[in-house]
Scaffold this motif. Structure first.
Motif, PDB file in Angstrom:
ATOM      1  N   MET A   1       0.820  -1.284  -0.012  1.00  0.00           N
ATOM      2  CA  MET A   1       0.254   0.046  -0.043  1.00  0.00           C
ATOM      3  C   MET A   1       0.775   1.234  -0.040  1.00  0.00           C
ATOM      4  O   MET A   1       1.906   1.165   0.521  1.00  0.00           O
ATOM      5  N   LYS A   2       0.494   2.232  -0.730  1.00  0.00           N
ATOM      6  CA  LYS A   2       1.208   3.616  -0.894  1.00  0.00           C
ATOM      7  C   LYS A   2       0.104   4.779  -0.414  1.00  0.00           C
ATOM      8  O   LYS A   2      -0.820   4.669  -0.674  1.00  0.00           O
ATOM      9  N   GLU A   3       0.734   5.931  -0.072  1.00  0.00           N
ATOM     10  CA  GLU A   3       0.063   7.123  -0.091  1.00  0.00           C
ATOM     11  C   GLU A   3       0.559   7.963  -1.238  1.00  0.00           C
ATOM     12  O   GLU A   3       1.666   7.848  -1.563  1.00  0.00           O
ATOM     13  N   ILE A   4      -0.623   8.208  -1.869  1.00  0.00           N
ATOM     14  CA  ILE A   4      -0.157   9.363  -3.279  1.00  0.00           C
ATOM     15  C   ILE A   4      -0.495  10.679  -2.673  1.00  0.00           C
ATOM     16  O   ILE A   4      -1.834  10.848  -2.189  1.00  0.00           O
ATOM     17  N   ARG A   5       0.500  11.587  -2.465  1.00  0.00           N
ATOM     18  CA  ARG A   5       0.096  12.922  -1.889  1.00  0.00           C
ATOM     19  C   ARG A   5       0.398  13.874  -3.159  1.00  0.00           C
ATOM     20  O   ARG A   5       1.398  14.029  -3.734  1.00  0.00           O
ATOM     21  N   ALA A   6      -0.693  14.777  -3.627  1.00  0.00           N
ATOM     22  CA  ALA A   6      -0.373  15.659  -4.680  1.00  0.00           C
ATOM     23  C   ALA A   6      -0.769  16.865  -3.748  1.00  0.00           C
ATOM     24  O   ALA A   6      -1.653  17.237  -3.472  1.00  0.00           O
ATOM     25  N   TYR A   7       0.078  17.984  -4.544  1.00  0.00           N
ATOM     26  CA  TYR A   7      -0.242  19.466  -4.104  1.00  0.00           C
ATOM     27  C   TYR A   7      -0.723  20.025  -5.572  1.00  0.00           C
ATOM     28  O   TYR A   7       0.182  19.940  -6.420  1.00  0.00           O
ATOM     29  N   VAL A   8      -1.902  20.373  -5.750  1.00  0.00           N
ATOM     30  CA  VAL A   8      -2.494  20.747  -6.957  1.00  0.00           C
ATOM     31  C   VAL A   8      -3.015  22.243  -6.881  1.00  0.00           C
ATOM     32  O   VAL A   8      -3.372  22.495  -5.848  1.00  0.00           O
ATOM     33  N   GLN A   9      -3.312  22.957  -8.293  1.00  0.00           N
ATOM     34  CA  GLN A   9      -3.991  24.229  -8.298  1.00  0.00           C
ATOM     35  C   GLN A   9      -5.424  23.997  -7.774  1.00  0.00           C
ATOM     36  O   GLN A   9      -6.111  22.933  -8.449  1.00  0.00           O
ATOM     37  N   PRO A  10      -5.978  24.805  -7.150  1.00  0.00           N
ATOM     38  CA  PRO A  10      -7.277  24.582  -6.748  1.00  0.00           C
ATOM     39  C   PRO A  10      -8.530  24.595  -7.979  1.00  0.00           C
ATOM     40  O   PRO A  10      -9.375  23.719  -7.649  1.00  0.00           O
ATOM     41  N   HIS A  11      -8.079  25.327  -8.949  1.00  0.00           N
ATOM     42  CA  HIS A  11      -8.988  25.140 -10.059  1.00  0.00           C
ATOM     43  C   HIS A  11      -8.957  23.982 -10.685  1.00  0.00           C
ATOM     44  O   HIS A  11      -9.781  23.589 -11.515  1.00  0.00           O
TER      45      HIS A  11
ATOM     46  N   HIS B   1       4.173  27.201 -14.988  1.00  0.00           N
ATOM     47  CA  HIS B   1       4.997  27.028 -13.994  1.00  0.00           C
ATOM     48  C   HIS B   1       4.111  26.936 -12.501  1.00  0.00           C
ATOM     49  O   HIS B   1       3.009  27.642 -12.655  1.00  0.00           O
ATOM     50  N   GLY B   2       4.380  26.037 -11.838  1.00  0.00           N
ATOM     51  CA  GLY B   2       3.352  26.105 -10.579  1.00  0.00           C
ATOM     52  C   GLY B   2       2.404  25.138 -10.382  1.00  0.00           C
ATOM     53  O   GLY B   2       1.543  25.269  -9.718  1.00  0.00           O
ATOM     54  N   ASP B   3       2.237  24.129 -11.372  1.00  0.00           N
ATOM     55  CA  ASP B   3       1.190  23.295 -11.742  1.00  0.00           C
ATOM     56  C   ASP B   3       1.151  22.285 -10.371  1.00  0.00           C
ATOM     57  O   ASP B   3      -0.034  21.769 -10.143  1.00  0.00           O
ATOM     58  N   GLY B   4       2.274  22.066  -9.703  1.00  0.00           N
ATOM     59  CA  GLY B   4       2.014  21.241  -8.438  1.00  0.00           C
ATOM     60  C   GLY B   4       3.197  20.203  -8.519  1.00  0.00           C
ATOM     61  O   GLY B   4       3.930  20.004  -9.228  1.00  0.00           O
ATOM     62  N   LYS B   5       2.997  19.371  -7.352  1.00  0.00           N
ATOM     63  CA  LYS B   5       3.823  18.134  -7.202  1.00  0.00           C
ATOM     64  C   LYS B   5       3.006  17.056  -6.675  1.00  0.00           C
ATOM     65  O   LYS B   5       1.977  17.045  -6.297  1.00  0.00           O
ATOM     66  N   VAL B   6       3.448  15.834  -7.225  1.00  0.00           N
ATOM     67  CA  VAL B   6       3.038  14.524  -6.540  1.00  0.00           C
ATOM     68  C   VAL B   6       3.917  13.628  -6.094  1.00  0.00           C
ATOM     69  O   VAL B   6       5.044  13.461  -6.724  1.00  0.00           O
ATOM     70  N   TYR B   7       3.634  12.950  -4.973  1.00  0.00           N
ATOM     71  CA  TYR B   7       4.561  12.241  -4.252  1.00  0.00           C
ATOM     72  C   TYR B   7       4.218  10.812  -4.023  1.00  0.00           C
ATOM     73  O   TYR B   7       2.877  10.712  -3.788  1.00  0.00           O
ATOM     74  N   ILE B   8       4.753   9.807  -4.084  1.00  0.00           N
ATOM     75  CA  ILE B   8       4.548   8.385  -3.590  1.00  0.00           C
ATOM     76  C   ILE B   8       5.376   7.916  -2.339  1.00  0.00           C
ATOM     77  O   ILE B   8       6.419   8.015  -2.288  1.00  0.00           O
ATOM     78  N   ILE B   9       4.539   7.559  -1.176  1.00  0.00           N
ATOM     79  CA  ILE B   9       5.105   7.306  -0.270  1.00  0.00           C
ATOM     80  C   ILE B   9       4.440   5.920   0.495  1.00  0.00           C
ATOM     81  O   ILE B   9       3.297   5.657   0.268  1.00  0.00           O
ATOM     82  N   ASP B  10       5.594   5.217   0.946  1.00  0.00           N
ATOM     83  CA  ASP B  10       5.098   3.929   1.625  1.00  0.00           C
ATOM     84  C   ASP B  10       4.231   4.062   2.644  1.00  0.00           C
ATOM     85  O   ASP B  10       4.455   4.924   3.502  1.00  0.00           O
ATOM     86  N   ALA B  11       3.190   3.288   2.689  1.00  0.00           N
ATOM     87  CA  ALA B  11       2.361   3.172   3.945  1.00  0.00           C
ATOM     88  C   ALA B  11       2.397   1.871   4.432  1.00  0.00           C
ATOM     89  O   ALA B  11       1.880   0.885   3.655  1.00  0.00           O
ATOM     90  N   HIS B  12       2.849   1.567   5.566  1.00  0.00           N
ATOM     91  CA  HIS B  12       3.255   0.063   5.835  1.00  0.00           C
ATOM     92  C   HIS B  12       2.094  -0.687   6.501  1.00  0.00           C
ATOM     93  O   HIS B  12       1.765  -1.633   6.277  1.00  0.00           O
ATOM     94  N   GLU B  13       1.219   0.334   6.967  1.00  0.00           N
ATOM     95  CA  GLU B  13      -0.042  -0.430   7.686  1.00  0.00           C
ATOM     96  C   GLU B  13      -1.080   0.463   7.997  1.00  0.00           C
ATOM     97  O   GLU B  13      -0.971   1.748   8.149  1.00  0.00           O
ATOM     98  N   GLY B  14      -2.277   0.009   8.275  1.00  0.00           N
ATOM     99  CA  GLY B  14      -3.678   0.853   8.444  1.00  0.00           C
ATOM    100  C   GLY B  14      -4.424   0.268   9.301  1.00  0.00           C
ATOM    101  O   GLY B  14      -4.331  -1.103   9.273  1.00  0.00           O
ATOM    102  N   GLY B  15      -5.529   0.819   9.510  1.00  0.00           N
ATOM    103  CA  GLY B  15      -6.564   0.466  10.416  1.00  0.00           C
ATOM    104  C   GLY B  15      -7.689   1.037  10.070  1.00  0.00           C
ATOM    105  O   GLY B  15      -7.881   2.409   9.927  1.00  0.00           O
ATOM    106  N   ARG B  16      -9.002   0.126  10.214  1.00  0.00           N
ATOM    107  CA  ARG B  16     -10.406   0.855  10.022  1.00  0.00           C
ATOM    108  C   ARG B  16     -10.769   0.874  11.520  1.00  0.00           C
ATOM    109  O   ARG B  16     -11.154  -0.243  12.092  1.00  0.00           O
ATOM    110  N   ILE B  17     -11.144   2.002  11.792  1.00  0.00           N
ATOM    111  CA  ILE B  17     -11.568   2.175  13.358  1.00  0.00           C
ATOM    112  C   ILE B  17     -12.869   1.635  13.437  1.00  0.00           C
ATOM    113  O   ILE B  17     -13.197   1.179  14.578  1.00  0.00           O
TER     114      ILE B  17
END
Length: 108
Positions: free
Chosen positions: A1-11, A82-98
């Motif tokens: 499982m991974k987290e995809i974190r993106a910073y994008v233009q609001p519009h 310029h300034g369209d944003g960034k996208v990152y892929i981050i390892d997510a080792h474990e999760g839980g459903r509350i």
């Protein structure tokens, strides 16, 4: 499982959301209002604040969906300016459903 974190233009948020929802098995996402700045710099102006409004997308996805989600965001968020944003892929080792107490390394 991974987290995809993106910073994008609001519009671009609506267009990105519609494209992501077309992906079979898309797990959903959270959106956070944020401000920030990158490498670009401007001459110092009195009361100048370098922070620009952005939307932060947080998506936890199984490994088999990561590439398609990443490519969809990259393609849909791009305006060519310029300034369209960034996208990152981050390892997510474990999760839980509350609600169920379920704990899993592949919980989507």
């Amino acid at each position: 499982m991974k987290e995809i974190r993106a910073y994008v233009q609001p519009h671009k948020l609506s267009q990105i959301t519609m494209a992501l929802m077309e992906i079979p098995g898309f797990p959903g996402m959270s959106i956070v209002d944020c401000e920030g700045f990158g490498r670009e710099r401007t001459e110092h102006v009195q009361d100048y604040k370098p922070f620009l409004a952005r939307k932060r997308l947080e998506i936890f996805a199984p490994d088999e969906l990561v590439d398609i989600i990443f490519e969809t965001i990259m393609r849909t968020a791009r305006s060519g300016h310029h300034g369209d944003g960034k996208v990152y892929i981050i390892d997510a080792h474990e999760g839980g459903r509350i609600s169920s107490g379920e704990r899993d390394k592949d919980l989507g």
